[in-house]
Design a protein around this motif. Structure first.
Motif, PDB file in Angstrom:
ATOM      1  N   SER A 156      55.157 -43.288  74.327  1.00 53.45           N
ATOM      2  CA  SER A 156      55.421 -41.949  73.799  1.00 53.45           C
ATOM      3  C   SER A 156      56.129 -41.092  74.847  1.00 53.45           C
ATOM      4  O   SER A 156      55.786 -41.131  76.026  1.00 53.45           O
ATOM      5  CB  SER A 156      54.104 -41.273  73.406  1.00 53.45           C
ATOM      6  N   GLY A 209      60.251 -35.797  73.523  1.00 56.82           N
ATOM      7  CA  GLY A 209      60.785 -36.049  72.188  1.00 56.82           C
ATOM      8  C   GLY A 209      62.136 -36.727  72.126  1.00 56.82           C
ATOM      9  O   GLY A 209      62.623 -37.013  71.030  1.00 56.82           O
ATOM     10  N   LYS A 240      62.627 -41.315  64.755  1.00 57.02           N
ATOM     11  CA  LYS A 240      63.744 -40.513  64.246  1.00 57.02           C
ATOM     12  C   LYS A 240      64.915 -41.396  63.839  1.00 57.02           C
ATOM     13  O   LYS A 240      65.542 -41.182  62.790  1.00 57.02           O
ATOM     14  CB  LYS A 240      64.181 -39.495  65.307  1.00 57.02           C
ATOM     15  N   GLN A 298      59.169 -41.394  69.868  1.00 53.70           N
ATOM     16  CA  GLN A 298      59.728 -40.275  69.113  1.00 53.70           C
ATOM     17  C   GLN A 298      61.170 -40.554  68.697  1.00 53.70           C
ATOM     18  O   GLN A 298      61.559 -40.322  67.548  1.00 53.70           O
ATOM     19  CB  GLN A 298      59.637 -38.987  69.945  1.00 53.70           C
TER      20      GLN A 298
END
Length: 272
Positions: A11, A15, A24, A20
């Motif tokens: 993680s 972002g 996406k 992440q």
């Protein structure tokens, strides 16, 4: 929505990369992303400041529950951090997802220089992960570390890709962005030959997560039934579009615009 991708990776609190970016990218290309988080990182665009690994048994549990219920049409691995993590992930793949195409991104060092794979885990990565990979997606420093081949030009890239094929990967997408010059060349090597991709370099510091994004975009394509070369071509086009549309966030290596494929105006016109 088409194509289920299970991603085992770390993680990124900022972002821009890691799980992440993976979620996406798969979502932006119309797929469904499930995850097994292998590590937590504290980071932003200036670099990684801390890493907390997830217990291997819990990584196995995350993967097992997803595969037994939802299933996966493709797998993607990113940051695996250490040898026990590599063993846990590879063990679950062998037990529950044999034959499911795996896109393996051998994440070793963050853009800011922080090591994301322990040095004593490199041999485990070569021995356990590479033979499971339908396609390996290293950058040049990663390829040099894994293949033991110095890369200073395109000929060196070809030699490194061939060496990685000999280590067991069924295909290698070797990314050439670390070489200097106004053009960027990537090579997709398989036992049947090599495809060459070339584009003009986009001059920007906002490239955080490009490797994670590219690998996940390739995995989405494979999950959707695309041939490998077509999946790579679409993934590269998507990543370039996301770099060109980067929002400029942060003081360092900023994130891409992973939502470049999304049209909010179209949603508004539909009544959103």
């Amino acid at each position: 929505m088409k194509g289920k991708v299970l991603i085992a990776a770390g993680s990124d609190s900022g972002g821009g990369a890691g799980i992440q970016a993976d979620i996406k990218a798969v979502t932006a290309l119309g797929g469904f992303a499930a995850t097994a988080i292998t590590a937590l990182t504290a980071q932003n665009t200036l670099g990684v400041q801390g890493v907390v690994p997830v217990a291997p048994d819990f990584i196995r549990l995350q993967m097992r529950l997803v595969l037994e219920d939802i299933g996966a049409d493709a797998l993607k691995t990113g940051m695996l951090h250490d040898a026990p993590t590599i063993e846990a992930v590879c063990g679950e793949i062998e037990a529950l997802a044999p034959g499911v195409p795996l896109v393996a991104d051998p994440v070793m060092v963050a853009k800011g220089g922080h090591r994301l794979l322990e040095e004593d885990a490199v041999e485990s990565l070569k021995r356990r992960l590479l033979p499971l990979a339908a396609v390996l997606t290293p950058n040049l420093p990663e390829a040099e570390a894994l293949a033991g081949v110095e890369v200073r030009d395109e000929a060196g890239m070809a030699r490194a890709a061939e060496a990685l094929l000999r280590l067991g990967a069924r295909a290698v997408l070797l990314k050439g962005g670390h070489l200097p010059g106004s053009r960027v060349v990537d090579l997709l090597a398989t036992p049947s030959g090599t495809d060459r991709f070339e584009d003009a370099r986009i001059e920007t510091r906002h490239t955080h997560g490009t490797g994670c994004t590219l690998a996940s975009a390739v995995a989405a394509g494979l999950a959707q039934g695309m041939a490998l070369r077509d999946a790579v071509a679409r993934a590269r086009f998507y990543v370039r579009a996301a770099i060109a549309a980067a929002p400029g966030y942060g003081k360092g290596h900023g994130p891409l615009d992973h939502g470049v494929t999304i049209d909010p105006e179209r949603l508004r016109l539909l009544g959103g």
